[in-house]
Design a protein around this motif. Structure first.
Motif, PDB file in Angstrom:
ATOM      1  N   ASP A  11      -3.419   2.089   2.628  1.00 40.29           N
ATOM      2  CA  ASP A  11      -2.047   1.879   2.169  1.00 40.29           C
ATOM      3  C   ASP A  11      -0.997   2.319   3.187  1.00 40.29           C
ATOM      4  O   ASP A  11       0.199   2.195   2.935  1.00 40.29           O
ATOM      5  CB  ASP A  11      -1.812   2.602   0.844  1.00 40.29           C
ATOM      6  CG  ASP A  11      -2.662   2.029  -0.279  1.00 40.29           C
ATOM      7  OD1 ASP A  11      -2.957   0.817  -0.239  1.00 40.29           O
ATOM      8  OD2 ASP A  11      -3.040   2.787  -1.187  1.00 40.29           O
ATOM      9  N   ALA A  12      -1.440   2.845   4.312  1.00 37.78           N
ATOM     10  CA  ALA A  12      -0.497   3.313   5.334  1.00 37.78           C
ATOM     11  C   ALA A  12       0.181   2.125   6.013  1.00 37.78           C
ATOM     12  O   ALA A  12      -0.431   1.077   6.212  1.00 37.78           O
ATOM     13  CB  ALA A  12      -1.218   4.173   6.361  1.00 37.78           C
ATOM     14  N   GLU A  13       1.434   2.310   6.362  1.00 35.94           N
ATOM     15  CA  GLU A  13       2.215   1.297   7.071  1.00 35.94           C
ATOM     16  C   GLU A  13       2.033   1.493   8.572  1.00 35.94           C
ATOM     17  O   GLU A  13       2.165   2.603   9.085  1.00 35.94           O
ATOM     18  CB  GLU A  13       3.697   1.455   6.711  1.00 35.94           C
ATOM     19  CG  GLU A  13       4.620   0.572   7.504  1.00 35.94           C
ATOM     20  CD  GLU A  13       6.085   0.952   7.321  1.00 35.94           C
ATOM     21  OE1 GLU A  13       6.923   0.231   7.889  1.00 35.94           O
ATOM     22  OE2 GLU A  13       6.392   1.950   6.641  1.00 35.94           O
ATOM     23  N   GLU A  14       1.728   0.420   9.254  1.00 38.23           N
ATOM     24  CA  GLU A  14       1.552   0.463  10.707  1.00 38.23           C
ATOM     25  C   GLU A  14       2.879   0.143  11.391  1.00 38.23           C
ATOM     26  O   GLU A  14       3.576  -0.778  10.981  1.00 38.23           O
ATOM     27  CB  GLU A  14       0.479  -0.555  11.100  1.00 38.23           C
ATOM     28  CG  GLU A  14       0.073  -0.493  12.529  1.00 38.23           C
ATOM     29  CD  GLU A  14      -1.069  -1.441  12.838  1.00 38.23           C
ATOM     30  OE1 GLU A  14      -1.920  -1.060  13.628  1.00 38.23           O
ATOM     31  OE2 GLU A  14      -1.095  -2.562  12.281  1.00 38.23           O
ATOM     32  N   LEU A  15       3.229   0.904  12.411  1.00 35.93           N
ATOM     33  CA  LEU A  15       4.488   0.682  13.106  1.00 35.93           C
ATOM     34  C   LEU A  15       4.408   1.233  14.527  1.00 35.93           C
ATOM     35  O   LEU A  15       3.427   1.865  14.902  1.00 35.93           O
ATOM     36  CB  LEU A  15       5.628   1.380  12.350  1.00 35.93           C
ATOM     37  CG  LEU A  15       5.548   2.908  12.290  1.00 35.93           C
ATOM     38  CD1 LEU A  15       6.955   3.482  12.371  1.00 35.93           C
ATOM     39  CD2 LEU A  15       4.879   3.348  11.005  1.00 35.93           C
ATOM     40  N   PRO A  40       1.861   3.198  18.941  1.00 38.34           N
ATOM     41  CA  PRO A  40       1.457   2.860  17.573  1.00 38.34           C
ATOM     42  C   PRO A  40       1.377   4.103  16.685  1.00 38.34           C
ATOM     43  O   PRO A  40       1.039   5.197  17.149  1.00 38.34           O
ATOM     44  CB  PRO A  40       0.063   2.249  17.746  1.00 38.34           C
ATOM     45  CG  PRO A  40       0.002   1.812  19.166  1.00 38.34           C
ATOM     46  CD  PRO A  40       0.841   2.800  19.917  1.00 38.34           C
ATOM     47  N   ALA A  41       1.677   3.902  15.424  1.00 44.22           N
ATOM     48  CA  ALA A  41       1.643   4.993  14.450  1.00 44.22           C
ATOM     49  C   ALA A  41       1.364   4.427  13.069  1.00 44.22           C
ATOM     50  O   ALA A  41       1.474   3.223  12.841  1.00 44.22           O
ATOM     51  CB  ALA A  41       2.980   5.727  14.456  1.00 44.22           C
ATOM     52  N   PHE A  42       0.994   5.327  12.170  1.00 42.26           N
ATOM     53  CA  PHE A  42       0.827   4.984  10.763  1.00 42.26           C
ATOM     54  C   PHE A  42       1.648   5.959   9.944  1.00 42.26           C
ATOM     55  O   PHE A  42       1.678   7.164  10.225  1.00 42.26           O
ATOM     56  CB  PHE A  42      -0.643   5.075  10.340  1.00 42.26           C
ATOM     57  CG  PHE A  42      -1.465   3.908  10.794  1.00 42.26           C
ATOM     58  CD1 PHE A  42      -1.621   2.794   9.985  1.00 42.26           C
ATOM     59  CD2 PHE A  42      -2.078   3.907  12.029  1.00 42.26           C
ATOM     60  CE1 PHE A  42      -2.371   1.706  10.391  1.00 42.26           C
ATOM     61  CE2 PHE A  42      -2.840   2.835  12.452  1.00 42.26           C
ATOM     62  CZ  PHE A  42      -2.989   1.725  11.636  1.00 42.26           C
ATOM     63  N   ARG A  43       2.292   5.411   8.900  1.00 42.65           N
ATOM     64  CA  ARG A  43       3.125   6.216   8.015  1.00 42.65           C
ATOM     65  C   ARG A  43       2.621   6.027   6.588  1.00 42.65           C
ATOM     66  O   ARG A  43       2.396   4.918   6.127  1.00 42.65           O
ATOM     67  CB  ARG A  43       4.577   5.755   8.127  1.00 42.65           C
ATOM     68  CG  ARG A  43       5.517   6.472   7.208  1.00 42.65           C
ATOM     69  CD  ARG A  43       6.974   6.155   7.455  1.00 42.65           C
ATOM     70  NE  ARG A  43       7.228   4.742   7.709  1.00 42.65           N
ATOM     71  CZ  ARG A  43       8.186   4.290   8.509  1.00 42.65           C
ATOM     72  NH1 ARG A  43       8.975   5.111   9.143  1.00 42.65           N
ATOM     73  NH2 ARG A  43       8.365   3.001   8.666  1.00 42.65           N
ATOM     74  N   TYR A  44       2.439   7.131   5.894  1.00 42.73           N
ATOM     75  CA  TYR A  44       2.093   7.116   4.472  1.00 42.73           C
ATOM     76  C   TYR A  44       2.639   8.399   3.864  1.00 42.73           C
ATOM     77  O   TYR A  44       2.146   9.489   4.163  1.00 42.73           O
ATOM     78  CB  TYR A  44       0.576   7.040   4.259  1.00 42.73           C
ATOM     79  CG  TYR A  44       0.197   6.986   2.809  1.00 42.73           C
ATOM     80  CD1 TYR A  44       0.399   5.817   2.075  1.00 42.73           C
ATOM     81  CD2 TYR A  44      -0.324   8.092   2.164  1.00 42.73           C
ATOM     82  CE1 TYR A  44       0.076   5.768   0.724  1.00 42.73           C
ATOM     83  CE2 TYR A  44      -0.656   8.049   0.817  1.00 42.73           C
ATOM     84  CZ  TYR A  44      -0.451   6.885   0.107  1.00 42.73           C
ATOM     85  OH  TYR A  44      -0.770   6.834  -1.229  1.00 42.73           O
ATOM     86  N   ARG A  45       3.698   8.277   3.086  1.00 43.56           N
ATOM     87  CA  ARG A  45       4.381   9.456   2.547  1.00 43.56           C
ATOM     88  C   ARG A  45       4.773  10.395   3.685  1.00 43.56           C
ATOM     89  O   ARG A  45       4.530  11.595   3.631  1.00 43.56           O
ATOM     90  CB  ARG A  45       3.501  10.177   1.534  1.00 43.56           C
ATOM     91  CG  ARG A  45       3.162   9.319   0.345  1.00 43.56           C
ATOM     92  CD  ARG A  45       2.326  10.061  -0.653  1.00 43.56           C
ATOM     93  NE  ARG A  45       1.945   9.176  -1.731  1.00 43.56           N
ATOM     94  CZ  ARG A  45       1.052   9.472  -2.640  1.00 43.56           C
ATOM     95  NH1 ARG A  45       0.435  10.633  -2.625  1.00 43.56           N
ATOM     96  NH2 ARG A  45       0.763   8.612  -3.585  1.00 43.56           N
ATOM     97  N   GLY A  46       5.328   9.839   4.714  1.00 44.20           N
ATOM     98  CA  GLY A  46       5.649  10.562   5.943  1.00 44.20           C
ATOM     99  C   GLY A  46       4.723  10.089   7.056  1.00 44.20           C
ATOM    100  O   GLY A  46       3.810   9.300   6.826  1.00 44.20           O
ATOM    101  N   MET A  47       4.971  10.569   8.249  1.00 47.87           N
ATOM    102  CA  MET A  47       4.143  10.135   9.375  1.00 47.87           C
ATOM    103  C   MET A  47       2.739  10.708   9.218  1.00 47.87           C
ATOM    104  O   MET A  47       2.555  11.887   8.934  1.00 47.87           O
ATOM    105  CB  MET A  47       4.750  10.586  10.706  1.00 47.87           C
ATOM    106  CG  MET A  47       6.043   9.855  11.035  1.00 47.87           C
ATOM    107  SD  MET A  47       5.973   8.045  10.932  1.00 47.87           S
ATOM    108  CE  MET A  47       4.929   7.653  12.301  1.00 47.87           C
TER     109      MET A  47
END
Length: 67
Positions: free
Chosen positions: A32-36, A42-49
């Motif tokens: 469910d993490a957002e890729e950005l 590159p990073a992933f965010r899910y309820r914060g970084m």
């Protein structure tokens, strides 16, 4: 093609394979993490970084956020 795809495509094939493996592993454990792109990597965010990762000439970096 996403910004992360473009980032990974900028590396030699053997580095691309490692970066894709890191990317896939993170997506598997945090679907469910957002890729950005953040801080130009590159990073992933899910309820914060959640995590950042990056490719370099001689290594791959994996960076948890610091709070």
């Amino acid at each position: 093609m996403t910004d992360v795809d473009k980032y990974i495509a900028g590396f030699p094939k053997e580095v691309q394979a490692i970066l894709q493996k890191v990317r896939t592993t993170i997506k598997t454990v945090a679907p469910d993490a957002e890729e950005l792109i953040s801080y130009k990597i590159p990073a992933f965010r899910y309820r914060g970084m959640l995590v950042y990762y990056a490719g370099f000439k001689n290594h791959i970096g994996l960076y948890p956020p610091v709070s």
